[in-house]
Design a protein around this motif. Structure first.
Motif, short mmCIF file in Angstrom:
data_model
loop_
_atom_site.label_atom_id
_atom_site.label_comp_id
_atom_site.label_asym_id
_atom_site.label_seq_id
_atom_site.Cartn_x
_atom_site.Cartn_y
_atom_site.Cartn_z
N TRP A 1 26.94 13.14 13.66
CA TRP A 1 26.20 12.69 12.46
C TRP A 1 24.69 12.65 12.69
N VAL A 2 24.26 12.17 13.88
CA VAL A 2 22.82 12.05 14.13
C VAL A 2 22.15 13.41 14.30
N LEU A 3 22.95 14.47 14.55
CA LEU A 3 22.38 15.80 14.69
C LEU A 3 22.09 16.46 13.34
N LEU A 4 22.69 15.94 12.26
CA LEU A 4 22.49 16.54 10.94
C LEU A 4 21.08 16.29 10.44
N PRO A 5 20.49 17.26 9.74
CA PRO A 5 19.14 17.07 9.19
C PRO A 5 19.16 16.04 8.06
N PRO A 6 18.05 15.30 7.86
CA PRO A 6 18.02 14.27 6.80
C PRO A 6 18.32 14.84 5.41
N GLY A 7 17.86 16.06 5.14
CA GLY A 7 18.08 16.63 3.81
C GLY A 7 19.54 16.94 3.52
N GLY A 8 20.32 17.28 4.54
CA GLY A 8 21.72 17.64 4.32
C GLY A 8 22.69 16.63 4.86
N ARG A 9 22.15 15.48 5.34
CA ARG A 9 23.02 14.49 5.98
C ARG A 9 23.93 13.82 4.96
N VAL A 10 25.18 13.70 5.33
CA VAL A 10 26.15 12.97 4.53
C VAL A 10 26.15 11.52 4.99
N SER A 11 26.80 10.66 4.24
CA SER A 11 26.88 9.25 4.65
C SER A 11 27.73 9.12 5.90
N LEU A 12 27.55 8.01 6.62
CA LEU A 12 28.33 7.80 7.84
C LEU A 12 29.82 7.72 7.53
N ALA A 13 30.18 7.04 6.42
CA ALA A 13 31.59 6.94 6.03
C ALA A 13 32.18 8.32 5.77
N THR A 14 31.40 9.18 5.10
CA THR A 14 31.86 10.54 4.83
C THR A 14 32.06 11.31 6.12
N MET A 15 31.10 11.18 7.07
CA MET A 15 31.21 11.89 8.33
C MET A 15 32.40 11.41 9.13
N VAL A 16 32.63 10.08 9.15
CA VAL A 16 33.76 9.54 9.90
C VAL A 16 35.08 10.06 9.34
N ALA A 17 35.20 10.08 8.01
CA ALA A 17 36.43 10.60 7.38
C ALA A 17 36.62 12.07 7.71
N LEU A 18 35.55 12.84 7.58
CA LEU A 18 35.63 14.27 7.88
C LEU A 18 35.92 14.49 9.35
N PHE A 19 35.28 13.74 10.21
CA PHE A 19 35.46 13.85 11.66
C PHE A 19 36.91 13.55 12.03
N ALA A 20 37.48 12.49 11.44
CA ALA A 20 38.86 12.11 11.75
C ALA A 20 39.85 13.20 11.33
N VAL A 21 39.66 13.75 10.13
CA VAL A 21 40.55 14.82 9.66
C VAL A 21 40.43 16.05 10.57
N ALA A 22 39.21 16.42 10.94
CA ALA A 22 39.01 17.59 11.79
C ALA A 22 39.59 17.36 13.18
N GLN A 23 39.45 16.15 13.71
CA GLN A 23 40.01 15.85 15.02
C GLN A 23 41.53 15.87 15.00
N LEU A 24 42.12 15.37 13.91
CA LEU A 24 43.58 15.41 13.78
C LEU A 24 44.09 16.85 13.80
N ALA A 25 43.41 17.72 13.07
CA ALA A 25 43.80 19.13 13.07
C ALA A 25 43.60 19.74 14.46
N GLY A 26 42.52 19.36 15.12
CA GLY A 26 42.28 19.85 16.47
C GLY A 26 43.33 19.39 17.45
N LEU A 27 43.77 18.12 17.31
CA LEU A 27 44.83 17.61 18.18
C LEU A 27 46.14 18.35 17.94
N ALA A 28 46.43 18.62 16.66
CA ALA A 28 47.68 19.33 16.34
C ALA A 28 47.67 20.75 16.89
N SER A 29 46.49 21.35 17.03
CA SER A 29 46.40 22.71 17.54
C SER A 29 46.67 22.79 19.03
#
Length: 335
Positions: free
Chosen positions: A232-260
């Motif tokens: 999240w901290v690497l995202l630029p201010p102009g395109g940064r999503v909220s922390l809650a949005t990033m956490v939700a997205l991060f969790a979904v992506a990690q779940l898919a990564g774990l399943a792979s």
């Protein structure tokens, strides 16, 4: 008849475990190909240069705090087993174990193997290390359920889940279901005091007490938040999503990564993040951010862990060699 059914179920399970990673990797490759079809090397280099140094330093700080939080997994597990060791020993074994598990994959085996190598010298058996790994898995999933559940409820399909085409109603329903599973876990911890037997592993696991379950939740919640913040901290201010949005997205992506079952979810995790963020940012920028994220969160800790383990083994061999030669030197002096 019963044996045939068991054999067929086992066969289906093996097929699913074989096909699922291949399917996820294929979908990830298609997404990456679509998103990066017009990407050029110069664009990626420009994107890497556009990430300010202070954001990279923030990412390094979040990663360091995250790996520090990960060491607390082993602290809780060993306390649950009644095996108290100095933190310097636990922190060392835990950090090296997680760094190896994140990068090599099959964390229960690779991280468990590293832990056994380091904990065996402290009097722990292979069964103790297996119980540590099982307790850590429970801690991991407790935090994931909490973080993903809360993030989905707060995000409610407006941010990350909208980018992944999940409606607010379904986002809240999924978040509520995850929190419901977490609540069930707490009920089991409060009521089930008999050890649970895992026959295939010849392993007995006792559930934590309600207080220990709360400690699991706090430590794992902190782990997941810090891990998402590295990206999240690497995202630029102009395109940064909220922390809650990033956490939700991060969790979904990690779940898919774990399943792979791919180390670090390489390709699968990246394709989901890339597909979700490219409407807000150029693909080259997102790919550059993901590259920096992997260097910070995976490669650098792995290099440090390898150096620490190599230094540990070297010092251990020197100690054994000096002990072996000590009687010889003593006899020479006496002579």
């Amino acid at each position: 008849m019963h044996l045939r059914r068991v054999a067929s179920l086992a066969y289906i399970r093996r097929v699913v475990l074989t096909v699922l990673p291949l399917g996820l990797l294929t979908m990830a490759a298609l997404v990456l190909r679509h998103e990066l079809s017009e990407l050029r090397g110069g664009q990626l280099l420009g994107a890497l240069k556009s990430i300010p140094a202070h954001r990279v330093l923030l990412g390094l700080a979040c990663a360091a705090c995250n790996y520090l939080a990960l060491t607390l997994y082993d602290v809780l597990a060993l306390r649950h087993l009644g095996r108290r060791l100095p933190y310097r020993q636990v922190g060392f074994a835990s950090f090296v174990g997680y760094a190896f598990g994140h990068n090599i994959g099959m964390s229960f085996l690779t991280g468990g193997g590293v832990r056994y190598r380091l904990y065996a010298a402290r009097g722990l058996s292979a069964l103790d290390v297996a119980q540590v790994g099982t307790f850590n898995a429970l801690t991991f999933w407790a935090g994931l359920l909490a973080v993903a559940g809360v993030a989905l409820m707060v995000d409610a399909g407006r941010g990350a889940m909208a980018l992944l085409h999940l409606s607010p109603g379904w986002a809240r329903l999924l978040g509520g279901a995850l929190l419901g599973v977490l609540a069930l876990y707490f009920v089991l911890c409060a009521r089930v005091r008999r050890p649970l037997r895992v026959r295939r592993l010849a392993l007995e696991v006792s559930l934590p007490t309600p207080r220990q379950a709360v400690e699991q939740l706090v430590v794992s919640f902190m782990d997941w938040m810090l891990a998402a913040m590295v990206l999240w901290v690497l995202l630029p201010p102009g395109g940064r999503v909220s922390l809650a949005t990033m956490v939700a997205l991060f969790a979904v992506a990690q779940l898919a990564g774990l399943a792979s079952q791919v180390p670090g979810g390489l390709g699968v995790f990246d394709s989901i993040i890339l597909a979700a963020l490219t409407p807000r940012m150029p693909p080259a920028l997102v790919l550059g951010i993901l590259l920096v994220y992997r260097v910070i969160y995976y490669l650098l800790p792995f290099m440090v862990a390898m150096s620490m383990l190599a230094a540990h083994e070297l010092l251990l061999r020197r100690g054994r060699r000096s002990q072996r030669w000590a009687p010889v030197e003593q006899r020479r002096r006496e002579a």
